[in-house]
Design an enzyme around this catalytic site. Sequence first.
Site, PDB file in Angstrom:
ATOM      1  N   VAL A   1       2.805  -0.353  21.600  1.00 37.63           N
ATOM      2  CA  VAL A   1       2.654   0.822  20.730  1.00 37.63           C
ATOM      3  C   VAL A   1       1.485   0.700  19.743  1.00 37.63           C
ATOM      4  CG1 VAL A   1       5.066   1.585  20.902  1.00 37.63           C
ATOM      5  CG2 VAL A   1       4.395   0.000  19.056  1.00 37.63           C
TER       6      VAL A   1
ATOM      7  N   SER B   1      14.196   1.085   8.106  1.00 37.67           N
ATOM      8  CA  SER B   1      14.890  -0.126   7.645  1.00 37.67           C
ATOM      9  C   SER B   1      15.349   0.106   6.212  1.00 37.67           C
ATOM     10  CB  SER B   1      13.936  -1.322   7.676  1.00 37.67           C
ATOM     11  OG  SER B   1      14.497  -2.416   6.967  1.00 37.67           O
TER      12      SER B   1
ATOM     13  N   TYR C   1       5.223  -4.179   5.852  1.00 32.96           N
ATOM     14  CA  TYR C   1       6.385  -3.714   6.629  1.00 32.96           C
ATOM     15  C   TYR C   1       7.192  -2.706   5.800  1.00 32.96           C
ATOM     16  CZ  TYR C   1      10.821  -4.140   9.278  1.00 32.96           C
ATOM     17  OH  TYR C   1      11.975  -3.893   9.994  1.00 32.96           O
TER      18      TYR C   1
ATOM     19  N   ALA D   1       6.126  -0.904   3.297  1.00 36.54           N
ATOM     20  CA  ALA D   1       5.320   0.319   3.143  1.00 36.54           C
ATOM     21  C   ALA D   1       5.435   1.166   4.407  1.00 36.54           C
ATOM     22  CB  ALA D   1       3.864  -0.048   2.872  1.00 36.54           C
TER      23      ALA D   1
ATOM     24  N   LYS E   1       7.899   1.152   6.674  1.00 39.69           N
ATOM     25  CA  LYS E   1       9.255   1.680   6.863  1.00 39.69           C
ATOM     26  C   LYS E   1       9.554   2.789   5.854  1.00 39.69           C
ATOM     27  CE  LYS E   1      10.591  -0.858  10.393  1.00 39.69           C
ATOM     28  NZ  LYS E   1      10.791  -0.229  11.706  1.00 39.69           N
TER      29      LYS E   1
ATOM     30  N   ILE F   1      20.285  -6.954  11.104  1.00 41.92           N
ATOM     31  CA  ILE F   1      20.936  -6.850  12.424  1.00 41.92           C
ATOM     32  C   ILE F   1      20.579  -8.097  13.225  1.00 41.92           C
ATOM     33  CG2 ILE F   1      21.044  -5.519  14.571  1.00 41.92           C
ATOM     34  CD1 ILE F   1      22.175  -3.996  12.130  1.00 41.92           C
TER      35      ILE F   1
END
Length: 244
Positions: A63, A141, A154, A156, A158, A187
């Site tokens: 991606v 998240s 990460y 920023a 999410k 998780i």
Amino acid sequence: MKLKDKTAFITGAGHGIGRDIAIRMASEKAMVAVTDRDLALAEETVKIIRANGGSAEAFHLDVTDAPAIKSLIAKILKESGKIDILVNNAGGGWNGPIWEYDEEKWNRTISLSLTSVFLCTLSVVKSMMENKFGRIINISSVVGVSGKKHRSAYCAAKGGIISMTKTWAMELAPFGITANCISPGAIASYEHMKWEEGCWMGRSGKPEDIGGAALFLASSEASFITGQNIVIDGGRTLGLKGDS
Ligand code: NAD
């Protein structure tokens, strides 16, 4: 048969949360495009789905590769005529304190966790608008709301997903398209992961704890739900366990 005649496109569906979502959607009779950077993992997911009588196909997709997103989605739209459900699941990134970041680490994380969501949606959305139907489900998240030490890019990304989803919900509602987020807490996507502490439910979250919400958001039962961020974290963000 909640997703009969629907086509779902899921990123990062070769493992963990994405795999669980793929299996569940296929079990409700969706035709699932299982995409992953690791084709062997995607094929493994497809094997599980077919063994359960479901319909799925594996595709290689990184991606962070913008032209690849565009051409794969165009190919699937040409072959199947439509993508009804888009699950932007792939994500991750570099971990470390702000003083150890550089632009490359920042860009790499934003590309994987935020730009990918934008690009996949951009490639699918016009077809959904023409069909007057779509379900966009973005995996964010809890740290997209709370922030987390050593994860600035990460977090920023999410957080960006959550506000972008709300914007899309407003823009796309007239076309019969809903856009929602799921924000997992910790998780345990891998066997060795364990996070009981601080969780009110007293156990680690599992990918299966997330897939049900994704299935619900894709189903007709959720047709009036849009722009929402569903937090699934075993109560972790309610407050510290043990506090009065
Ligand atoms: P995972 O590691 O179990 O699976 C991720 C899958 O994505 C793998 O199959 C991997 O090959 C694939 N992938 C990685 N980079 C990719 C890329 N560039 N292009 C395409 N595929 C790629 O991860 P997971 O725990 O299931 O996480 C899935 C999503 O949930 C991610 O967006 C993650 O940020 C989010 N999330 C996870 C947790 C957690 O605690 N596990 C918590 C909050 C949010």
